[in-house]
Design an enzyme around this catalytic site. Structure first.
Site, PDB file in Angstrom:
ATOM      1  N   HIS A  12     -60.603 -25.061  36.042  1.00 27.63           N
ATOM      2  CA  HIS A  12     -61.575 -23.950  36.184  1.00 27.63           C
ATOM      3  C   HIS A  12     -62.600 -24.282  37.274  1.00 27.63           C
ATOM      4  O   HIS A  12     -63.795 -24.353  37.030  1.00 27.63           O
ATOM      5  CB  HIS A  12     -62.228 -23.625  34.830  1.00 27.63           C
ATOM      6  CG  HIS A  12     -62.994 -24.740  34.189  1.00 27.63           C
ATOM      7  ND1 HIS A  12     -63.048 -24.917  32.832  1.00 27.63           N
ATOM      8  CD2 HIS A  12     -63.768 -25.729  34.712  1.00 27.63           C
ATOM      9  CE1 HIS A  12     -63.814 -25.952  32.556  1.00 27.63           C
ATOM     10  NE2 HIS A  12     -64.261 -26.461  33.680  1.00 27.63           N
ATOM     11  N   HIS A  59     -71.029 -24.885  31.012  1.00 24.53           N
ATOM     12  CA  HIS A  59     -71.619 -25.949  31.825  1.00 24.53           C
ATOM     13  C   HIS A  59     -73.136 -25.740  31.897  1.00 24.53           C
ATOM     14  O   HIS A  59     -73.687 -25.531  32.969  1.00 24.53           O
ATOM     15  CB  HIS A  59     -71.003 -25.966  33.219  1.00 24.53           C
ATOM     16  CG  HIS A  59     -69.502 -26.136  33.253  1.00 24.53           C
ATOM     17  ND1 HIS A  59     -68.620 -25.137  32.898  1.00 24.53           N
ATOM     18  CD2 HIS A  59     -68.731 -27.185  33.604  1.00 24.53           C
ATOM     19  CE1 HIS A  59     -67.377 -25.575  33.029  1.00 24.53           C
ATOM     20  NE2 HIS A  59     -67.415 -26.814  33.465  1.00 24.53           N
ATOM     21  N   HIS A 193     -61.216 -35.419  37.389  1.00 20.04           N
ATOM     22  CA  HIS A 193     -62.292 -35.242  38.367  1.00 20.04           C
ATOM     23  C   HIS A 193     -63.569 -35.925  37.903  1.00 20.04           C
ATOM     24  O   HIS A 193     -63.807 -36.078  36.716  1.00 20.04           O
ATOM     25  CB  HIS A 193     -62.548 -33.772  38.732  1.00 20.04           C
ATOM     26  CG  HIS A 193     -63.001 -32.827  37.637  1.00 20.04           C
ATOM     27  ND1 HIS A 193     -62.297 -32.618  36.476  1.00 20.04           N
ATOM     28  CD2 HIS A 193     -64.061 -31.988  37.577  1.00 20.04           C
ATOM     29  CE1 HIS A 193     -62.912 -31.693  35.745  1.00 20.04           C
ATOM     30  NE2 HIS A 193     -63.996 -31.303  36.381  1.00 20.04           N
TER      31      HIS A 193
HETATM   32  C1  DHB Z   1     -65.487 -28.662  39.756  1.00 18.22           C
HETATM   33  C2  DHB Z   1     -64.626 -28.708  38.652  1.00 18.22           C
HETATM   34  C3  DHB Z   1     -65.080 -28.342  37.388  1.00 18.22           C
HETATM   35  O1  DHB Z   1     -64.309 -28.380  36.266  1.00 18.22           O
HETATM   36  C4  DHB Z   1     -66.374 -27.895  37.214  1.00 18.22           C
HETATM   37  O2  DHB Z   1     -66.753 -27.482  35.987  1.00 18.22           O
HETATM   38  C5  DHB Z   1     -67.245 -27.853  38.301  1.00 18.22           C
HETATM   39  C6  DHB Z   1     -66.801 -28.233  39.569  1.00 18.22           C
HETATM   40  C7  DHB Z   1     -65.026 -29.030  41.118  1.00 18.22           C
HETATM   41  O3  DHB Z   1     -63.927 -29.570  41.281  1.00 18.22           O
HETATM   42  O4  DHB Z   1     -65.747 -28.762  42.079  1.00 18.22           O
HETATM   43 FE    FE Z   2     -65.634 -27.930  34.351  1.00 11.33          FE
END
Ligand code: DHB
Ligand code: FE
Length: 280
Positions: A12, A59, A193
């Site tokens: 996402h 978030h 990530h």
């Molecule tokens: C990114 C990925 C995420 O899951 C998120 O919540 C915010 C940013 C990203 O890869 O930039």
């Molecule tokens: Fe996220």
């Protein structure tokens, strides 16, 4: 009766939504990612579920970081895209399904999952970006949506094993809902990530590919991944993948993979997309 027709795992990434909103999907950076979304959108058009349960995380947009409920189901008739600092995304409002949401909450609480009920809740990129990925840019979202927000941002987050069991309880509740409805379930976020700190920018394609493989291969391995392993192998935000395990739990024990797309880099993330269907 209502029935679950398939599960989707989908990153996402906010900039993926922004690429669509700002007409950049054909630019060289984005085109390979968006080309890979086409077969998934085709599956979505054909499947055309009445309802999508979107397992996502907020978030710090709807819930202030000082108060982070573990599991929250949105039971409102409508949810607005959250203002995450740059105004609301110009995507359609999300239509809810209060009757099914209330049934789910009741059934889950009686199954010993203490779910919060949200009667008003803005939905951030965690929910709207996967809708955009799977449906493109319609004037209205073609399904009703049940938002299920999971705490993945504030320690201690729930274990993957707990999320998987929650998926099983969701499956039971959907099966018992006395209306003729088709339901899809999305697990969102991930894959590997890390957005900040010393290892910012970490992506681990080997971990991600093994995770995709084991959604239809060895779910027990995935449900046993703990917080430290997510952190070490998939970065500080890799734990978002526990939400894919809610989706997986809502499917049969035996599933097959219909489609997958994995692309690095997309923003800071190993961008994954998978579609699973029950074997029967
Ligand atoms: C990114 C990925 C995420 O899951 C998120 O919540 C915010 C940013 C990203 O890869 O930039
Ligand atoms: Fe996220």
């Amino acid at each position: 009766m209502a029935r679950i027709i398939g599960g989707v795992g989908c990153s996402h990434i906010p900039s993926v939504g922004a690429a669509m909103d700002n007409g950049k999907t054909q630019e060289p950076y984005w085109k390979p990612l968006f080309d890979g979304y086409e077969p998934a959108r085709e599956w979505m058009r054909k499947a055309n579920p009445d309802v999508v349960i979107v397992v996502y995380n907020d978030h710090a947009a709807a819930f202030d970081i000082s108060l982070t409920p573990m599991f929250t189901i949105g039971a409102a008739p409508e949810f607005l895209p959250a203002d995450e600092g740059y105004g609301r995304r110009k995507v359609p409002n999300v239509r809810g399904y209060p009757e099914l949401a209330s049934h789910l909450i009741e059934s889950l609480v009686f199954d010993e999952f203490d779910i919060n009920t949200a009667l008003e809740m803005d939905v951030d990129h965690g929910l709207t970006v996967p809708l955009s990925v799977m449906y493109g840019q319609p004037r209205e979202w073609p399904c009703r949506v049940i938002p299920l927000a999971v705490n993945v941002v504030k320690y201690p987050q729930p274990l993957g094993r707990r999320c998987y069991k929650l998926g099983k309880a969701i499956r039971k509740a959907v099966d018992e809902f006395d209306e003729d409805l088709t339901v899809a379930i999305f697990g969102t976020g991930g894959m590997s990530h890390q957005l900040q700190g010393e290892r910012a920018g970490l992506v681990n394609p080997d971990f991600d590919k093994a995770f995709l493989d084991d959604l239809s291969g060895d779910v027990a391995r995935l449900t046993n991944i703990g917080h430290v392993e997510y952190m070490r192998e998939a970065g500080s935000e890799g734990i978002e993948l526990i939400m894919w395990l809610v989706m997986r739990g809502a499917l049969d024990d035996k599933v097959h993979e219909v489609y997958r797309h994995y692309h690095v880099p997309a923003s800071n993330t190993g961008a994954g997309l998978i579609i699973l269907e029950n074997d029967q």
